[in-house]
Design a protein around this motif. Structure first.
Motif, PDB file in Angstrom:
ATOM      1  N   VAL A  31       0.838  -1.201   0.000  1.00  0.00           N
ATOM      2  CA  VAL A  31       0.000   0.000   0.000  1.00  0.00           C
ATOM      3  C   VAL A  31       0.873   1.251   0.000  1.00  0.00           C
ATOM      4  N   LYS A  32       1.862   1.274   0.854  1.00  0.00           N
ATOM      5  CA  LYS A  32       2.733   2.440   0.979  1.00  0.00           C
ATOM      6  C   LYS A  32       3.497   2.708  -0.319  1.00  0.00           C
ATOM      7  N   ASP A  33       3.832   1.672  -1.054  1.00  0.00           N
ATOM      8  CA  ASP A  33       4.558   1.834  -2.312  1.00  0.00           C
ATOM      9  C   ASP A  33       3.763   2.646  -3.327  1.00  0.00           C
ATOM     10  N   GLN A  34       2.452   2.619  -3.228  1.00  0.00           N
ATOM     11  CA  GLN A  34       1.618   3.370  -4.171  1.00  0.00           C
ATOM     12  C   GLN A  34       1.875   4.872  -4.073  1.00  0.00           C
ATOM     13  N   SER A  35       2.329   5.352  -2.918  1.00  0.00           N
ATOM     14  CA  SER A  35       2.598   6.780  -2.757  1.00  0.00           C
ATOM     15  C   SER A  35       3.899   7.199  -3.423  1.00  0.00           C
ATOM     16  N   LYS A  36       4.753   6.221  -3.733  1.00  0.00           N
ATOM     17  CA  LYS A  36       6.054   6.462  -4.380  1.00  0.00           C
ATOM     18  C   LYS A  36       7.003   7.310  -3.545  1.00  0.00           C
ATOM     19  N   HIS A  66       8.848 -12.505   0.247  1.00  0.00           N
ATOM     20  CA  HIS A  66       7.538 -12.617  -0.375  1.00  0.00           C
ATOM     21  C   HIS A  66       7.362 -11.562  -1.468  1.00  0.00           C
ATOM     22  N   LEU A  67       7.816 -10.347  -1.194  1.00  0.00           N
ATOM     23  CA  LEU A  67       7.734  -9.291  -2.205  1.00  0.00           C
ATOM     24  C   LEU A  67       8.471  -9.695  -3.477  1.00  0.00           C
ATOM     25  N   GLU A  68       9.625 -10.304  -3.298  1.00  0.00           N
ATOM     26  CA  GLU A  68      10.441 -10.676  -4.451  1.00  0.00           C
ATOM     27  C   GLU A  68       9.850 -11.860  -5.209  1.00  0.00           C
ATOM     28  N   CYS A  69       9.455 -12.891  -4.501  1.00  0.00           N
ATOM     29  CA  CYS A  69       9.001 -14.115  -5.161  1.00  0.00           C
ATOM     30  C   CYS A  69       7.580 -14.029  -5.708  1.00  0.00           C
ATOM     31  N   ILE A  70       6.732 -13.286  -5.063  1.00  0.00           N
ATOM     32  CA  ILE A  70       5.336 -13.217  -5.488  1.00  0.00           C
ATOM     33  C   ILE A  70       5.085 -12.027  -6.400  1.00  0.00           C
ATOM     34  N   PHE A  71       5.550 -10.860  -5.985  1.00  0.00           N
ATOM     35  CA  PHE A  71       5.237  -9.630  -6.704  1.00  0.00           C
ATOM     36  C   PHE A  71       6.384  -9.129  -7.573  1.00  0.00           C
ATOM     37  N   ARG A  72       7.548  -9.762  -7.465  1.00  0.00           N
ATOM     38  CA  ARG A  72       8.748  -9.362  -8.209  1.00  0.00           C
ATOM     39  C   ARG A  72       9.189  -7.947  -7.872  1.00  0.00           C
ATOM     40  N   PHE A  73       9.062  -7.579  -6.589  1.00  0.00           N
ATOM     41  CA  PHE A  73       9.575  -6.314  -6.073  1.00  0.00           C
ATOM     42  C   PHE A  73      10.819  -6.609  -5.239  1.00  0.00           C
ATOM     43  N   GLU A  74      11.776  -5.723  -5.328  1.00  0.00           N
ATOM     44  CA  GLU A  74      12.941  -5.814  -4.454  1.00  0.00           C
ATOM     45  C   GLU A  74      12.822  -4.710  -3.417  1.00  0.00           C
ATOM     46  N   LEU A  75      12.927  -5.079  -2.146  1.00  0.00           N
ATOM     47  CA  LEU A  75      12.938  -4.094  -1.064  1.00  0.00           C
ATOM     48  C   LEU A  75      14.390  -3.684  -0.877  1.00  0.00           C
TER      49      LEU A  75
END
Length: 172
Positions: A31-36, A66-75
C-alpha cells in the motif's frame, strides 16, 4: 544493497503470529509503495505487534522474500542513516488489458493487494475478508472514488471478468 532473501521460506501460515506480522508488513509495504515515497523503518515497525518488534529484522527479511518471489519487487534500503527503503519493480511495465494504460496505476495496485490477500490466506479469501482489507486501506464498497470509480463494480465486474486468478471470488 537489497535484503538477503535466499534463506526465507515462501509459505505463509497466517494463523502463526510471526507469519501474521509478516503478512501485515507485506500489506503495508504494498500500500505504501503506491505513494512512491520512501518507506521509513519506523513506519514499518508500527505494523508489527509490540511483542514481535524485537524480531523486526527477521520479519522484514521474510516480507522482502515474499515481495520478491510473489510480486517481483525488491525491497532496497535507500539510506542507512535515515533507515528508509523503496520497492523496485523487477519486471518493468507489462500490458494488462482492461485495467489501465499504465499497469502500475491505482487499479493494478488494488488488484495486487487483493491477489496478495488471497495468497496470504492460503489461496482463498472470503468476500468479507477482502472488503475488510480494502476498508483498512480506505476503500469502501459503496463509496465512489475518483481513482477507481465504484469499488464494488470494479471488483465484481472488471476484476472478476478480466482476471482469471480471482474468478473464484464469484460476485462480490
Amino acid at each position: 544493497m537489497g535484503l538477503s532473501t535466499s534463506r526465507v521460506a515462501i509459505t505463509l501460515k497466517p494463523q502463526d503470529p510471526m507469519e501474521q506480522n509478516v503478512a501485515e508488513l507485506l500489506q503495508f509495504l504494498l500500500v505504501k509503495d503506491q505513494s512512491k515515497y520512501p518507506i521509513r523503518e519506523s513506519e514499518m515497525r508500527e505494523y508489527i505487534a509490540k511483542e514481535y518488534r524485537s524480531q523486526f529484522p527477521e520479519i522484514l527479511r521474510r516480507a522482502a522474500a515474499h515481495l520478491e518471489c510473489i510480486f517481483r519487487f525488491e525491497l532496497r534500503e535507500l539510506d542507512p542513516e535515515t533507515r528508509t527503503y523503496i520497492l523496485l519493480n523487477k519486471l518493468g511495465p507489462v500490458p494488462f488489458e482492461g485495467l489501465e494504460e499504465s499497469p502500475n496505476g491505482p487499479k493494478m495496485g488494488l488488484l495486487m493487494m487483493i491477489l496478495g490477500q488471497i495468497f496470504l490466506n492460503g489461496n482463498q479469501a472470503k468476500e468479507a475478508e477482502i472488503w475488510e482489507m480494502l476498508w483498512r486501506m480506505g476503500v469502501q464498497r459503496e463509496r465512489r472514488l475518483s481513482i477507481f470509480g465504484n469499488p464494488k463494480r470494479l471488483l465484481s465486474v472488471e476484476f472478476v471478468c478480466t482476471c482469471p486468478r480471482i474468478q473464484g471470488l464469484g460476485r462480490i
